[in-house]
Design an enzyme around this catalytic site. Structure first.
Site, PDB file in Angstrom:
ATOM      1  N   PHE A 195      -1.272  15.998   5.038  1.00 24.26           N
ATOM      2  CA  PHE A 195      -1.547  15.439   3.707  1.00 24.26           C
ATOM      3  C   PHE A 195      -0.298  15.551   2.843  1.00 24.26           C
ATOM      4  O   PHE A 195       0.277  16.625   2.686  1.00 24.26           O
ATOM      5  CB  PHE A 195      -2.715  16.184   3.051  1.00 24.26           C
ATOM      6  CG  PHE A 195      -3.133  15.573   1.741  1.00 24.26           C
ATOM      7  CD1 PHE A 195      -3.974  14.469   1.709  1.00 24.26           C
ATOM      8  CD2 PHE A 195      -2.656  16.095   0.543  1.00 24.26           C
ATOM      9  CE1 PHE A 195      -4.340  13.891   0.500  1.00 24.26           C
ATOM     10  CE2 PHE A 195      -3.022  15.514  -0.677  1.00 24.26           C
ATOM     11  CZ  PHE A 195      -3.866  14.411  -0.693  1.00 24.26           C
ATOM     12  N   GLU A 202       0.838  -1.211   0.000  1.00 24.84           N
ATOM     13  CA  GLU A 202       0.000   0.000   0.000  1.00 24.84           C
ATOM     14  C   GLU A 202       0.865   1.251   0.000  1.00 24.84           C
ATOM     15  O   GLU A 202       2.000   1.228   0.479  1.00 24.84           O
ATOM     16  CB  GLU A 202      -0.869   0.020   1.263  1.00 24.84           C
ATOM     17  CG  GLU A 202      -2.301  -0.427   1.042  1.00 24.84           C
ATOM     18  CD  GLU A 202      -3.161   0.606   0.321  1.00 24.84           C
ATOM     19  OE1 GLU A 202      -2.599   1.493  -0.358  1.00 24.84           O
ATOM     20  OE2 GLU A 202      -4.389   0.521   0.429  1.00 24.84           O
ATOM     21  N   LYS A 206      -0.068   6.435   9.322  1.00 21.03           N
ATOM     22  CA  LYS A 206      -0.425   7.592  10.149  1.00 21.03           C
ATOM     23  C   LYS A 206      -0.979   7.080  11.471  1.00 21.03           C
ATOM     24  O   LYS A 206      -2.191   6.850  11.593  1.00 21.03           O
ATOM     25  CB  LYS A 206      -1.489   8.452   9.433  1.00 21.03           C
ATOM     26  CG  LYS A 206      -0.992   9.174   8.184  1.00 21.03           C
ATOM     27  CD  LYS A 206      -2.089  10.063   7.598  1.00 21.03           C
ATOM     28  CE  LYS A 206      -1.598  10.905   6.441  1.00 21.03           C
ATOM     29  NZ  LYS A 206      -2.685  11.695   5.794  1.00 21.03           N
ATOM     30  N   ASP A 248      -4.126   5.310   6.490  1.00 24.13           N
ATOM     31  CA  ASP A 248      -4.565   6.490   7.238  1.00 24.13           C
ATOM     32  C   ASP A 248      -5.545   6.024   8.319  1.00 24.13           C
ATOM     33  O   ASP A 248      -5.119   5.572   9.370  1.00 24.13           O
ATOM     34  CB  ASP A 248      -5.174   7.469   6.215  1.00 24.13           C
ATOM     35  CG  ASP A 248      -5.589   8.799   6.793  1.00 24.13           C
ATOM     36  OD1 ASP A 248      -5.214   9.109   7.928  1.00 24.13           O
ATOM     37  OD2 ASP A 248      -6.300   9.554   6.094  1.00 24.13           O
TER      38      ASP A 248
HETATM   39  P1  5GP Z   1      -7.713   5.098   4.772  1.00 23.05           P
HETATM   40  O1  5GP Z   1      -8.766   4.204   4.169  1.00 23.05           O
HETATM   41  O2  5GP Z   1      -6.626   4.318   5.498  1.00 23.05           O
HETATM   42  O3  5GP Z   1      -8.293   6.202   5.611  1.00 23.05           O
HETATM   43  O4  5GP Z   1      -7.049   5.905   3.595  1.00 23.05           O
HETATM   44  C1  5GP Z   1      -6.360   5.286   2.632  1.00 23.05           C
HETATM   45  C2  5GP Z   1      -6.341   6.081   1.343  1.00 23.05           C
HETATM   46  O5  5GP Z   1      -6.575   7.495   1.549  1.00 23.05           O
HETATM   47  C3  5GP Z   1      -4.979   5.973   0.753  1.00 23.05           C
HETATM   48  O6  5GP Z   1      -4.830   4.802  -0.020  1.00 23.05           O
HETATM   49  C4  5GP Z   1      -4.898   7.243  -0.049  1.00 23.05           C
HETATM   50  O7  5GP Z   1      -5.526   7.072  -1.284  1.00 23.05           O
HETATM   51  C5  5GP Z   1      -5.692   8.250   0.762  1.00 23.05           C
HETATM   52  N1  5GP Z   1      -4.812   9.064   1.644  1.00 23.05           N
HETATM   53  C6  5GP Z   1      -4.782   9.088   3.000  1.00 23.05           C
HETATM   54  N2  5GP Z   1      -3.862   9.956   3.450  1.00 23.05           N
HETATM   55  C7  5GP Z   1      -3.294  10.508   2.360  1.00 23.05           C
HETATM   56  C8  5GP Z   1      -2.256  11.493   2.176  1.00 23.05           C
HETATM   57  O8  5GP Z   1      -1.650  12.058   3.093  1.00 23.05           O
HETATM   58  N3  5GP Z   1      -1.942  11.791   0.863  1.00 23.05           N
HETATM   59  C9  5GP Z   1      -2.553  11.211  -0.195  1.00 23.05           C
HETATM   60  N4  5GP Z   1      -2.143  11.594  -1.407  1.00 23.05           N
HETATM   61  N5  5GP Z   1      -3.525  10.282  -0.063  1.00 23.05           N
HETATM   62  C10 5GP Z   1      -3.880   9.934   1.208  1.00 23.05           C
HETATM   63 MG    MG Z   2      -3.831   3.402  -1.345  1.00 24.98          MG
END
Ligand code: 5GP
Ligand code: MG
Length: 180
Positions: free
Chosen positions: A157, A104, A136, A108
């Site tokens: 971000f 991955e 994170k 987040d």
């Molecule tokens: P989660 O489902 O863990 O909350 O988020 C995962 C997805 O959110 C990641 O695969 C990515 O696409 C997006 N994402 C979360 N944080 C960031 C960040 O700091 N930068 C970018 N570009 N995408 C993020």
């Molecule tokens: Mg991703």
């Protein structure tokens, strides 16, 4: 390398130079090499689009025989009762009995990876581990173990090295952080 860049409406500044990313990728690859040396042809499964650059650099540092594949989680509207449904597309390799390492870009809240692991478990692999470029810890709210984390960051971000801001920034070889 540029110190600051603009993508769409936002400004970003340099946060992690390419050399530091390479060191972190090497360190996580070394751990995987040690842990999987005696396993039967492990399968790396990259989650598109964000993981393509990380996968490319990681796999060059893997010393055991391996296979790799990419998948995508596609969102579509389910029934009113189920709301948004995500389906796994592109998994054309049988994974039953295989040692799977999900690759991955960033974990987040953990929603996406939790769903991805759930989908893969339905195919009965021998084991599943997660290798993420970024983690994170301040946002993560799932129970699944994220075993391999190349780097940990705060709740900011970031873009670059495969990660985008509304599709821009993926080709940057350094990581940039949004400036408020
Ligand atoms: P989660 O489902 O863990 O909350 O988020 C995962 C997805 O959110 C990641 O695969 C990515 O696409 C997006 N994402 C979360 N944080 C960031 C960040 O700091 N930068 C970018 N570009 N995408 C993020
Ligand atoms: Mg991703």
């Amino acid at each position: 390398m540029e110190e600051t860049i603009t993508l769409h409406d936002k400004k970003f500044r340099i946060m992690i130079p390419a050399e530091k990313i390479d060191e972190a990728v090497s360190a996580v690859a070394a751990r995987i090499n040690a842990d999987y040396a005696d396993k039967q042809t492990p399968l790396f499964v990259g989650v598109l689009n964000g993981s393509f650059m990380f996968m490319s650099d990681l796999i060059k540092k893997i010393e055991f025989q391996n296979e790799l594949s990419f998948v995508k989680l596609a969102s579509y509207e389910g029934t009113a009762s189920t709301g948004e449904v995500k389906s796994l597309i592109g998994l054309n390799t049988p994974i039953e009995g295989r040692h799977v390492i999900i690759v991955e870009d960033i974990v987040d809240t953990g929603e996406s990876i939790d769903h991805m692991i759930g989908e893969l478990e339905r195919h009965h692999p021998a084991s599943i581990a997660v290798c993420t470029l970024f983690f994170k810890p301040g946002s993560y709210r799932k129970q699944r173990q994220i075993k391999y984390r190349a780097m940990e960051i705060g709740n900011e971000f970031i873009v670059g090295y495969g990660l985008d801001y509304d599709q821009l920034g993926r080709s940057l070889k350094d990581i940039y952080v949004v400036t408020e």
